[in-house]
Design a protein around this motif. Structure first.
Motif, mmCIF file in Angstrom:
data_model
loop_
_atom_site.group_PDB
_atom_site.id
_atom_site.type_symbol
_atom_site.label_atom_id
_atom_site.label_comp_id
_atom_site.label_asym_id
_atom_site.label_seq_id
_atom_site.Cartn_x
_atom_site.Cartn_y
_atom_site.Cartn_z
ATOM 1 N N ASN A 21 0.342 -3.744 -6.130
ATOM 2 C CA ASN A 21 0.377 -2.314 -6.398
ATOM 3 C C ASN A 21 0.650 -2.140 -7.894
ATOM 4 O OD1 ASN A 21 1.244 0.404 -6.746
ATOM 5 N ND2 ASN A 21 1.672 0.536 -4.555
ATOM 6 N N GLU A 45 -3.984 -2.043 -5.714
ATOM 7 C CA GLU A 45 -3.798 -0.621 -5.430
ATOM 8 C C GLU A 45 -3.618 0.131 -6.728
ATOM 9 O OE1 GLU A 45 -3.624 1.027 -2.426
ATOM 10 O OE2 GLU A 45 -3.863 -0.718 -1.163
ATOM 11 N N THR A 105 3.175 0.564 -9.070
ATOM 12 C CA THR A 105 4.560 0.117 -8.976
ATOM 13 C C THR A 105 4.885 -0.868 -10.084
ATOM 14 O OG1 THR A 105 4.543 0.470 -6.585
ATOM 15 C CG2 THR A 105 6.252 -0.993 -7.457
ATOM 16 N N SER A 121 0.819 -1.214 0.000
ATOM 17 C CA SER A 121 0.000 0.000 0.000
ATOM 18 C C SER A 121 0.852 1.263 0.000
ATOM 19 C CB SER A 121 -0.920 0.013 1.223
ATOM 20 O OG SER A 121 -1.839 -1.046 1.155
#
Length: 165
Positions: free
Chosen positions: A142, A165, A145, A95
């Motif tokens: 994520n 995310e 990323t 996160s």
């Protein structure tokens, strides 16, 4: 990916070598060469990440949340800067910029712990309470990323994720 570095702090995670041993047993199935990396400080974490970046084709695994938590900002920033994918054991890291995490749902564990406290406060003998293990695990990815690392996350993995995310 051809190899992975499994980081652990022997002082806060004395079970780290057992993780590495279990990982070695999976090397042929995963098609990865696993290396255990004993780290005791922020500079040790940075050195392990730098090694993974230099050798290329690697993944960093950070299974212990406690020790790494104090160095998370530095580690996540360096992983991003050096474009090294990493998987963490706790949602917090994914996160906050880490690529992904897979581990026990800590919120559920705290809820389960509250039930234990209730039983103890009502007079239960602690020696009669059963040992409980995590029953719910979560995969967090994520995607910001992943895109920054130039990775394509397989649909099968996205379907298994509890949180993207």
């Amino acid at each position: 990916m051809s190899h992975a570095a499994l980081l652990f702090n022997p002082e806060s995670a004395p079970y780290g070598p057992f993780y590495v041993q279990a990982a070695h047993q999976m090397e042929s199935r995963l098609g990865l060469k696993i290396a255990g990396a004993s780290v005791r400080s922020g500079p040790g974490i940075a050195a392990a990440i730098e090694t993974a970046a230099r050798t290329g084709g690697g993944l960093v695994v950070l299974p212990d949340g406690g020790f790494f938590g104090t160095h998370s900002t530095m580690a996540i920033a360096l992983l991003a800067q050096r474009r090294v994918p990493a998987i963490f054991a706790v949602r917090f890291y994914a996160s906050n910029g880490g690529l992904m995490s897979y581990g026990a749902d800590l919120t559920q564990q705290f809820r389960d712990g509250a039930g234990y406290v209730d039983r103890l406060l009502r007079g239960a003998d602690i020696s009669t309470l059963p040992v409980q293990f995590a029953t719910r695990f979560e995969l967090v990815i994520n995607m910001k990323t992943a895109r920054a690392l130039g990775l394509t996350v397989p649909n099968r993995l996205l379907l298994d994720a509890e949180l993207i995310e």
